[in-house]
Enzyme design. Structure first.
Site, short mmCIF file in Angstrom:
data_model
loop_
_atom_site.label_atom_id
_atom_site.label_comp_id
_atom_site.label_asym_id
_atom_site.label_seq_id
_atom_site.Cartn_x
_atom_site.Cartn_y
_atom_site.Cartn_z
N HIS A 1 0.82 -1.21 0.00
CA HIS A 1 0.00 0.00 0.00
C HIS A 1 0.86 1.27 0.00
O HIS A 1 0.34 2.38 0.11
CB HIS A 1 -0.91 -0.04 1.25
CG HIS A 1 -2.05 0.92 1.21
ND1 HIS A 1 -2.22 1.91 2.16
CD2 HIS A 1 -3.09 1.05 0.35
CE1 HIS A 1 -3.31 2.59 1.90
NE2 HIS A 1 -3.85 2.11 0.80
N LYS B 1 3.33 4.41 -1.10
CA LYS B 1 3.38 5.38 -2.20
C LYS B 1 4.70 6.11 -2.11
O LYS B 1 4.81 7.15 -1.44
CB LYS B 1 2.23 6.38 -2.14
CG LYS B 1 0.85 5.79 -2.44
CD LYS B 1 0.13 5.33 -1.21
CE LYS B 1 -1.28 4.87 -1.55
NZ LYS B 1 -1.96 4.24 -0.41
N ASP C 1 16.74 10.41 -8.51
CA ASP C 1 18.19 10.63 -8.41
C ASP C 1 18.71 10.59 -6.97
O ASP C 1 19.79 11.10 -6.69
CB ASP C 1 18.58 11.97 -9.04
CG ASP C 1 18.49 11.92 -10.57
OD1 ASP C 1 18.43 10.80 -11.12
OD2 ASP C 1 18.48 13.00 -11.19
N HIS D 1 -9.02 11.34 1.77
CA HIS D 1 -8.18 10.14 1.77
C HIS D 1 -6.87 10.39 2.51
O HIS D 1 -5.95 9.57 2.49
CB HIS D 1 -7.92 9.74 0.32
CG HIS D 1 -7.34 8.38 0.13
ND1 HIS D 1 -6.05 8.17 -0.31
CD2 HIS D 1 -7.86 7.15 0.32
CE1 HIS D 1 -5.80 6.87 -0.40
NE2 HIS D 1 -6.88 6.23 -0.02
N LYS E 1 -3.95 10.80 5.30
CA LYS E 1 -3.51 10.04 6.47
C LYS E 1 -2.40 10.83 7.15
O LYS E 1 -1.26 10.81 6.71
CB LYS E 1 -2.99 8.66 6.09
CG LYS E 1 -3.88 7.87 5.11
CD LYS E 1 -3.22 7.79 3.78
CE LYS E 1 -3.89 6.97 2.71
NZ LYS E 1 -5.08 6.31 2.89
N ASP F 1 1.15 18.09 19.76
CA ASP F 1 1.89 18.98 20.66
C ASP F 1 2.90 19.89 19.96
O ASP F 1 3.93 20.27 20.55
CB ASP F 1 2.62 18.16 21.74
CG ASP F 1 1.66 17.54 22.74
OD1 ASP F 1 0.46 17.88 22.71
OD2 ASP F 1 2.11 16.73 23.56
#
Length: 474
Positions: free
Chosen positions: A214, A216, A221, A391, A393, A398
């Site tokens: 899952h 991404k 380079d 979508h 996440k 603090d």
């Protein structure tokens, strides 16, 4: 015929009992164990098929040897990078040590980060970075769609491959089930080295369908890295209003790119069996980037010994003193996460959870309601995002620690998927991600009363309770 039915019944019962014993001996979380036993017993045949596909515990499997991991981490990074004047904040040393000991994740300083909250700016930046590539492009993605955006990026990769740039792509086989093989063959014909992660071929029954990459991750380079929640798909650039997909993605320059590169090369070793440790993939970073923005790139998987990212979330929640803000498209929390959220809220910490008002799966929405109820009762503020499908996440606490990546607050991300998050120990990054949360909050509806959630028809509440039982399996 009666004798055959009796023999079949005895054999099936013995098989089911044996599988139940195996589930018990796995010593999983009680909720997962109970859910599997109930499914096996009350759903004949169907429950067994689901277990074969989705239930087998791979936590103890070793897909990559420790010696290979040592080479991919110690030889590739510690020999090539000397971090002068590295200062680790005492307040976060336990969390950083947790990730280093369990995940071999090293902290890196001197980082600059661009935050993208829309697909247009993110993919324009990606295409610019691809256009500037001179040595290599590495892509590790859950979904690489055969659509307008996917073909635009595929064309750019083919062009760079023809220029002599090394281009490597890993896509998830299940995430790209709807993508025709000709799409990836076109890239291969153009010189791009493409591999599917853990291919699943029917009709052979395999639990591989449940353990998906899952992540991404994109590295250009060895000096520019992308990490976050966006897949390569036009849904991030074409949606409008309630159909829009809202996500958070980061472009990183500096030391943390080494961590993103290491995560990719571990996955590449898994799919290609090629151990890449050459220094050219870990070049000197821009000397003009000089700060103490500390970052750790942390991965988790169903075959690692511990659920690393989940433990990091628990640690942040229990260490919080003032606030924890969280965004997730799904909310089916494991018991440790739910316990930590309730404990923090009951201790007076301002815990806020942002979820989409309308998700992409009604079943997931219904299954999450009972968990939302528990957090509300403990004092967690739950916000429902109304500006489309959120979508994103992310987590920030603090004004000092923050994280963004591919990990949802659900059983699948914490227990089953191969995930990646970047954790920052820097006030500036925390304030910037906090600003993202507060900007999203303006498009939210606050659920501040339990009664508002309880006021639902009986059949709806009954269905939600049933779905909660099987939620550890989703």
């Amino acid at each position: 015929m009666i004798y055959l039915q009796s023999i079949w019944g005895i054999i099936y019962t013995l098989v089911i009992v044996a599988v139940m014993v195996r589930v018990l001996m796995d010593n999983r979380q009680p909720a997962q164990t109970t859910a599997w036993i109930l499914m096996l017993w009350f759903l004949p045949v169907v429950g067994l098929v689901f277990y074969i596909f989705f239930g087998q515990n791979t936590r103890r499997e070793k897909l990559i040897s420790q010696s290979s991991l040592d080479q991919l981490t110690k030889r590739s990074m510690t020999e090539f990078l000397e971090q002068k004047e590295l200062r680790l904040p005492k307040s976060h040393q336990p969390l950083m040590l947790l990730f280093r000991n369990q995940n071999m994740a090293l902290p890196f300083k001197d980082n600059e980060v661009d935050i993208f909250t829309d697909g247009h700016s993110c993919f324009l930046a990606l295409l610019r970075a691809i256009g500037r590539a001179r040595h290599h492009i590495h892509i590790d993605i859950y979904i690489f769609n055969d659509d307008e955006l996917g073909n635009l990026i595929a064309d750019a990769l083919i062009d760079k491959a023809r220029e002599g740039v090394e281009v490597r792509v890993i896509y998830d086989d299940v995430g790209c089930w709807s993508v025709k093989s000709s799409f990836f063959e076109r890239m291969r014909d153009g010189g791009v080295d493409v591999h599917a992660f853990m291919p699943v071929r029917f009709p052979a029954f395999t639990s591989k369908v449940n353990y998906r990459n899952h992540r991404k991750l994109i590295i250009i380079d060895g000096t520019v890295g992308f990490i976050g929640g966006m897949n390569i798909a036009t849904r991030y650039v074409k949606g409008r209003g309630k159909q829009a997909w809202r996500d958070t993605h980061l472009m990183v320059r500096g030391g943390a790119v080494y961590g993103i590169q290491r995560a990719f090369l571990v996955d590449w070793y898994f799919v290609d069996h090629t151990l890449i440790t050459n220094r050219v993939y870990y070049p000197d970073q821009n000397p003009l980037i000089h700060n103490n923005c500390l970052a750790q790139v942390v991965t988790s998987s169903p075959v690692s010994e511990w659920p690393d990212i989940m433990q990091g979330y628990v640690r942040v929640l229990l260490a919080a003193r003032r606030y924890v803000y969280m965004e997730s498209p799904y909310f089916l929390p494991t018991e440790p996460i739910l316990f930590a959220m309730r404990t923090a809220a009951l201790a007076g910490v301002d815990v806020r959870l942002m979820l989409p008002k309308k998700g992409d799966s009604k079943m997931m929405d219904w299954a999450s309601i009972s968990y939302v109820m528990e957090t509300l009762q403990a004092g967690v503020k739950v916000y429902l995002y109304e500006g489309g499908f959120n979508h994103s996440k992310l987590l920030v606490s603090d004004d000092s620690v923050s994280t963004c990546g591919s990990t949802n607050v659900d059983f699948r991300s914490f227990e089953h998927n191969f995930e990646s998050n970047i954790f920052f120990y820097d006030e500036g990054m925390a304030l910037r991600l906090k600003a993202v949360f507060l900007a999203d909050q303006k498009h939210c509806h606050l659920i501040d009363e339990v009664q508002k959630v309880e006021d639902r028809p009986f059949l709806r509440r009954f269905a939600e309770s049933v779905l909660r039982i099987v939620s550890p399996l989703m």
